[in-house]
Structure formats: C-alpha cells, structure tokens
Design a protein around this motif. Sequence first.
Motif, PDB file in Angstrom:
ATOM      1  N   LEU A  57       9.179  -3.354   5.920  1.00 23.27           N
ATOM      2  CA  LEU A  57       8.117  -3.057   5.050  1.00 23.27           C
ATOM      3  C   LEU A  57       7.470  -4.707   4.482  1.00 23.27           C
ATOM      4  O   LEU A  57       6.789  -4.324   3.872  1.00 23.27           O
ATOM      5  N   LYS A  58       8.262  -5.540   4.293  1.00 24.32           N
ATOM      6  CA  LYS A  58       7.662  -6.277   4.152  1.00 24.32           C
ATOM      7  C   LYS A  58       6.602  -6.685   4.759  1.00 24.32           C
ATOM      8  O   LYS A  58       4.872  -7.745   4.868  1.00 24.32           O
ATOM      9  N   ALA A  61       3.647  -5.055   3.570  1.00 21.90           N
ATOM     10  CA  ALA A  61       3.018  -5.552   2.645  1.00 21.90           C
ATOM     11  C   ALA A  61       2.304  -6.786   3.284  1.00 21.90           C
ATOM     12  O   ALA A  61       0.809  -6.319   2.171  1.00 21.90           O
ATOM     13  N   PRO A 162      -0.063   0.276   7.099  1.00 20.46           N
ATOM     14  CA  PRO A 162      -1.315  -0.663   6.072  1.00 20.46           C
ATOM     15  C   PRO A 162      -2.683  -0.247   5.892  1.00 20.46           C
ATOM     16  O   PRO A 162      -3.006   0.258   6.950  1.00 20.46           O
ATOM     17  N   THR A 210       9.691   2.276   0.121  1.00 24.13           N
ATOM     18  CA  THR A 210       8.862   1.409   0.204  1.00 24.13           C
ATOM     19  C   THR A 210       7.597   1.248  -0.999  1.00 24.13           C
ATOM     20  O   THR A 210       7.281   0.158  -0.602  1.00 24.13           O
ATOM     21  N   ASN A 214       7.088  -2.693  -2.252  1.00 26.36           N
ATOM     22  CA  ASN A 214       5.666  -2.843  -1.926  1.00 26.36           C
ATOM     23  C   ASN A 214       5.291  -3.393  -3.257  1.00 26.36           C
ATOM     24  O   ASN A 214       3.941  -4.076  -3.630  1.00 26.36           O
ATOM     25  N   LYS A 215       5.829  -2.722  -4.395  1.00 32.44           N
ATOM     26  CA  LYS A 215       5.375  -3.599  -6.073  1.00 32.44           C
ATOM     27  C   LYS A 215       5.812  -4.069  -6.030  1.00 32.44           C
ATOM     28  O   LYS A 215       5.276  -5.592  -6.685  1.00 32.44           O
ATOM     29  N   GLU A 217       5.424  -6.938  -3.047  1.00 34.25           N
ATOM     30  CA  GLU A 217       4.910  -8.132  -2.273  1.00 34.25           C
ATOM     31  C   GLU A 217       3.669  -7.844  -3.522  1.00 34.25           C
ATOM     32  O   GLU A 217       3.226  -9.111  -3.853  1.00 34.25           O
TER      33      GLU A 217
END
Length: 230
Positions: A57-58, A61, A162, A210, A214-215, A217
Amino acid sequence: MNFNLDFIVQPLQKFFFLIHGGVHTVIPNYNLSFGLTIIIFTVIIRMILLPLSVKQLKSTAKMGAIQPEMKKVQAKYKSDPQKAQQEVMKLYKENGVNPMGGCLPMIIQMPILLALFYVFNTLNMKGAGFLWIPDLTKPDPMYILPILSTVTTYFSSKLMQPPTADGSQSKQTSTMNTGMAIFMGFMSLKFKGALVLYWVINNVIQVVQTVVINKAELGKKTDNVQLSKK
C-alpha cells in the motif's frame, strides 16, 4: 490438490479448527461460533500479512503522490519518449519509489490467499449458520452476502488503484474494477456462504488498511512540503 498448496492448506485448516474450538467453548451455539470463527480467523491472517500489505500500500501511495510530477515530465518530453522515460526513472529514484515495489508483496501473498479460498470452500461444518444464513456451507439464500461481496470488492479495488497521469488509463482501470466487483458478486451467488463471508471481511479489512495508510502517507507528504517552504 492444484498448485501443490497442501503444505499451506493443512496448517491453515488446523489453525481454523483450533480457533473454532476456543470460540465454541465460550459460545456453544454453532450458528454463532462458526461465523465468528471465520471473522476472527480472517482478522488474524490479515494481521499476519499486515507487513506485506503495508509495504504494498505504501508503494502504491508513493506512486500516486508523484503522478502530478510524472504528468509534467510526460508533457514536457512528449516528442521524446526515451528522454521522458529517463526523467521518469530519475523521478522514481529521487522520491525513493520502486515501480515494482507493490508487486512482490502481492506475489508472496497469492499462495496464502489461494489456500484460504480452498480452506473456506471445503470446510465440513454442514448445518452451521450465522445470523440470517441458515447454513454457511451453502450459498446465502437472501443474497445479502453476494451484495456485500460486490460492494466491498469494488471499494477495495478502487482504493488500491493509484492515480495515473493518463486519464484514459485511469478510466480503463476503473472499468476493470467495476467488472471485477460484478464478477465476484455473481460468483458469490454460487459460492458457499463461509467463503463469501471470509471474502467480505477480508475486503473490509483491506479498505480500512488502505484508508489509514493513505492518510498517513498524505500526512508525511504535507509535512515534507511544509518543511521545504521553511
């Protein structure tokens, strides 16, 4: 068994029934203990796979965060694709982005996910229900799980997508996500309730992971921007 996944499936089955034994001791009603075990088991497996999920996920992101810069590079060197590719690779390096960084964690998880599919599709707990479902070894007669499967699959895939610099590519990916969600919903009409319940819980956990990552990052990106202005 296909894919020679017995070495994963058998330990997972034993682990599932170990958890069920504990849950059933506290809640003797099979119509509750079986469904609760599926939920608890899914959460535990997701927690075990969390480091791989976070890495994936990183990576996604980070790819999304540099899309505006990639779009500028592609526009600037529109007439020179080779130069554009060189500049994009440079952008990756400067931002610590590995374009293949999200693939390896996903590849590692695939055998486990396939094994889980087999585990939940072959559980021998005939007659055990959960909430509105009279028998989790049969499809949901009220179609609630297939609907939840469709919705959660869509949002899980959507959040994993993405941002792209190419609008047509983004539209194509969105269409594929919708198609996948509809396909999973249709298949869930025939799948055993236990398998679909696992899939829905898995999707819900994926959505939460996720959103949180995402928040996090996005917060890092904002902090970096503020520091660069000082």
